[in-house]
Design a protein around this motif. Structure first.
Motif, short mmCIF file in Angstrom:
data_model
loop_
_atom_site.label_atom_id
_atom_site.label_comp_id
_atom_site.label_asym_id
_atom_site.label_seq_id
_atom_site.Cartn_x
_atom_site.Cartn_y
_atom_site.Cartn_z
N TYR A 103 28.12 30.80 -0.98
CA TYR A 103 29.27 30.14 -0.48
C TYR A 103 29.44 29.40 -1.49
CZ TYR A 103 30.83 35.42 0.50
OH TYR A 103 31.53 36.78 -0.20
N ARG A 104 30.52 28.77 -2.44
CA ARG A 104 30.43 27.43 -2.91
C ARG A 104 31.60 27.05 -2.42
NH1 ARG A 104 28.34 24.67 -7.61
NH2 ARG A 104 25.78 25.02 -6.22
N VAL A 105 32.04 25.57 -1.54
CA VAL A 105 33.31 25.36 -1.12
C VAL A 105 33.51 24.22 -2.16
CG1 VAL A 105 34.48 24.31 0.65
CG2 VAL A 105 33.12 26.35 0.69
N TYR A 106 34.98 24.47 -2.26
CA TYR A 106 35.42 23.00 -3.44
C TYR A 106 36.64 22.58 -2.80
CZ TYR A 106 33.09 25.32 -7.03
OH TYR A 106 32.28 26.36 -8.04
N ASN A 107 36.33 21.18 -3.16
CA ASN A 107 37.00 20.16 -2.73
C ASN A 107 37.84 18.88 -3.46
OD1 ASN A 107 39.87 19.95 -1.25
ND2 ASN A 107 39.16 19.69 0.87
N GLY A 108 38.16 18.19 -4.72
CA GLY A 108 38.45 17.56 -5.37
C GLY A 108 37.74 17.61 -5.76
N ASN A 109 36.89 17.03 -6.23
CA ASN A 109 35.52 16.08 -6.57
C ASN A 109 34.56 16.52 -5.76
OD1 ASN A 109 37.66 13.86 -7.58
ND2 ASN A 109 37.10 15.32 -9.43
N VAL A 110 34.30 17.40 -5.47
CA VAL A 110 32.86 17.21 -4.43
C VAL A 110 32.82 19.07 -3.74
CG1 VAL A 110 32.80 15.46 -3.69
CG2 VAL A 110 33.71 16.66 -2.26
N TYR A 111 31.63 19.66 -3.32
CA TYR A 111 31.80 20.84 -3.66
C TYR A 111 30.55 20.61 -2.26
CZ TYR A 111 27.98 21.24 -6.32
OH TYR A 111 27.02 21.56 -7.62
N THR A 112 29.69 21.90 -1.57
CA THR A 112 29.29 22.09 -0.53
C THR A 112 28.73 23.85 -1.38
OG1 THR A 112 27.86 22.39 1.52
CG2 THR A 112 29.71 22.61 1.83
N ASP A 113 27.42 23.94 -0.92
CA ASP A 113 27.14 25.70 -0.71
C ASP A 113 26.83 25.77 0.65
OD1 ASP A 113 26.91 25.62 -3.59
OD2 ASP A 113 25.81 25.34 -4.33
N TYR A 114 26.75 27.39 0.91
CA TYR A 114 26.62 27.90 2.11
C TYR A 114 25.13 29.08 1.64
CZ TYR A 114 29.49 25.29 5.10
OH TYR A 114 30.34 24.14 5.44
N ARG A 115 24.23 29.27 2.06
CA ARG A 115 23.95 30.25 2.32
C ARG A 115 24.01 31.25 3.79
NH1 ARG A 115 20.78 26.49 2.00
NH2 ARG A 115 19.40 26.85 3.42
N VAL A 116 24.93 32.86 2.76
CA VAL A 116 25.14 33.55 3.70
C VAL A 116 23.93 34.93 4.12
CG1 VAL A 116 27.19 34.87 4.62
CG2 VAL A 116 27.12 32.86 3.73
N THR A 117 23.93 35.20 6.08
CA THR A 117 23.09 36.23 6.10
C THR A 117 23.67 36.95 6.46
OG1 THR A 117 21.15 34.91 5.41
CG2 THR A 117 20.95 36.66 6.59
#
Length: 369
Positions: A103-117
């Motif tokens: 899952y990728r969270v976007y906000n403004g010009n940045v993002y972060t990825d989460y690996r979900v189990t």
């Protein structure tokens, strides 16, 4: 005139630099590199996932029996953030234990990825011993069978048990138990209960099938024979007779797949099977093409070879079938190498070979009856 010209040129240059600086400043001001992209919460039904923002992981433990193939999570995000896949969108988490869903969270010009189990809550008895006798555990049926010597007083036995860390067990460890009739052991873990029926039998234990490969806890690596073996393949059909999540597969091409194209247990992963005790092999196979499947058995050094064949039937295409391979009655040589392939004849002999992928799993040596 010359001085005036130079002055005008200088003024134009300064104006250009000012405009360029202003544009750069505007572009910089429009970038938001400090927006919050930390996911706040991740729920499956009423179960909250454990969110690790440093590692970028989310783990959710759901009740046993939950359908993992269509999970629609509820996701809480910081202001102005978005997430892909979207919250509430069904996703398949059946294989997330080995292949987490990103899952990728976007906000403004940045993002972060989460690996979900997402895992089902599960507690197991992994070992059950009475004295020097080890119980036979059938995890699929939640049963344990223990053979003890004739004359044993089965009314006051204190078994040694290994089970899932963090679970509680009843009857409690160390307490005497009467095994005159089958006894139910209960594991309590994360709000769930799991029962095992334990039966104690007086007498000698019959020889059991020898598990060689099951893709999970017994998974020696298959070597390549003319094609690439995919050792960690997700089971494409878990709702049949082979529900385990992992298996092995190969793709054999009709044009380039002449002769031996398959997988081998040998070298560091060789076996040691005496045909005087084990005279058959069973293996689960899944294909889209009917035809013979071949196992070749060898002694160390690729000596003393025998070719065993069994038919993958057309009326069960695309499903797991358990195939039985008979070891020749006259064989006495120890079996060290096992080779598996989807078809035994070269291209065009006796019929044209079709490109096909074969999956296999649950390889066992069966004792003489």
């Amino acid at each position: 005139m010359k001085t005036l010209k130079n002055t005008a040129g200088l003024s134009f240059f300064l104006l250009f630099v000012g405009l360029l600086t202003s544009c750069k400043q505007d572009a910089t001001d429009s970038l938001d590199m400090n927006a919050d992209v930390h996911l706040l919460s991740f729920h499956v039904d009423n179960v909250a996932g454990t969110v690790d923002n440093e590692k970028g992981t989310i783990t959710v433990m759901v009740p046993a029996g939950t359908n993992l193939s269509a999970i629609a999570p509820t996701i809480e995000l910081p202001p102005n953030a978005t997430v892909k896949p979207a919250a509430g969108e069904p996703r398949d988490f059946s294989y997330s234990s080995t292949s987490p869903v990103v899952y990728r969270v976007y906000n403004g010009n940045v993002y972060t990825d989460y690996r979900v189990t997402i895992r089902e809550i599960k507690a197991e008895i992994t070992a059950f011993r009475i004295g020097d006798r080890t119980g036979i555990i059938n995890q699929a049926e939640s049963t344990i069978l223990v053979y003890v010597p004739e004359g044993t007083d089965v009314t006051q036995l204190r078994p040694m048990i290994d089970y899932t860390s963090g679970a509680e067990i009843l009857p409690a460890l160390g307490s005497p138990v009467d095994f005159t009739t089958p006894v139910t052991y209960t594991l309590s873990y994360l709000g769930q209960t799991f029962n095992y029926t334990v039966t104690v039998v007086l007498g000698d234990e019959p020889k059991q099938p020898l598990l060689i490969f099951n893709g999970e806890n017994v998974s020696p690596r298959w070597g390549d024979l003319g094609t690439t073996v995919q050792n960690q393949t997700n089971n494409p059909k878990t709702d049949g007779i082979n529900p385990s999540p992992l298996c092995v597969s190969i793709l054999r091409n009709a044009t380039t797949g002449e002769g031996w194209h398959g997988g081998a247990l040998w070298n560091d992963n060789k076996v040691n099977i005496n045909p005087a005790a084990y005279n058959r092999f069973s293996i689960m196979v899944l294909k889209d093409v009917a035809g013979d499947v071949q196992i070749e058995i060898q002694s160390d050094g690729e000596a003393n070879k025998d070719w065993l064949r069994a038919r993958y039937a057309e009326d069960h295409l695309g499903e797991w079938q358990e195939l039985i391979f008979e070891v020749p009655a006259e064989r006495t040589a120890i079996i060290n190498n096992i080779l598996v392939m989807p078809h035994e004849h070269p291209n065009g002999q006796p019929v044209p070979f079709q490109t096909q992928r074969m999956y296999w799993d649950e390889l066992k040596a069966l004792p003489k009856e």
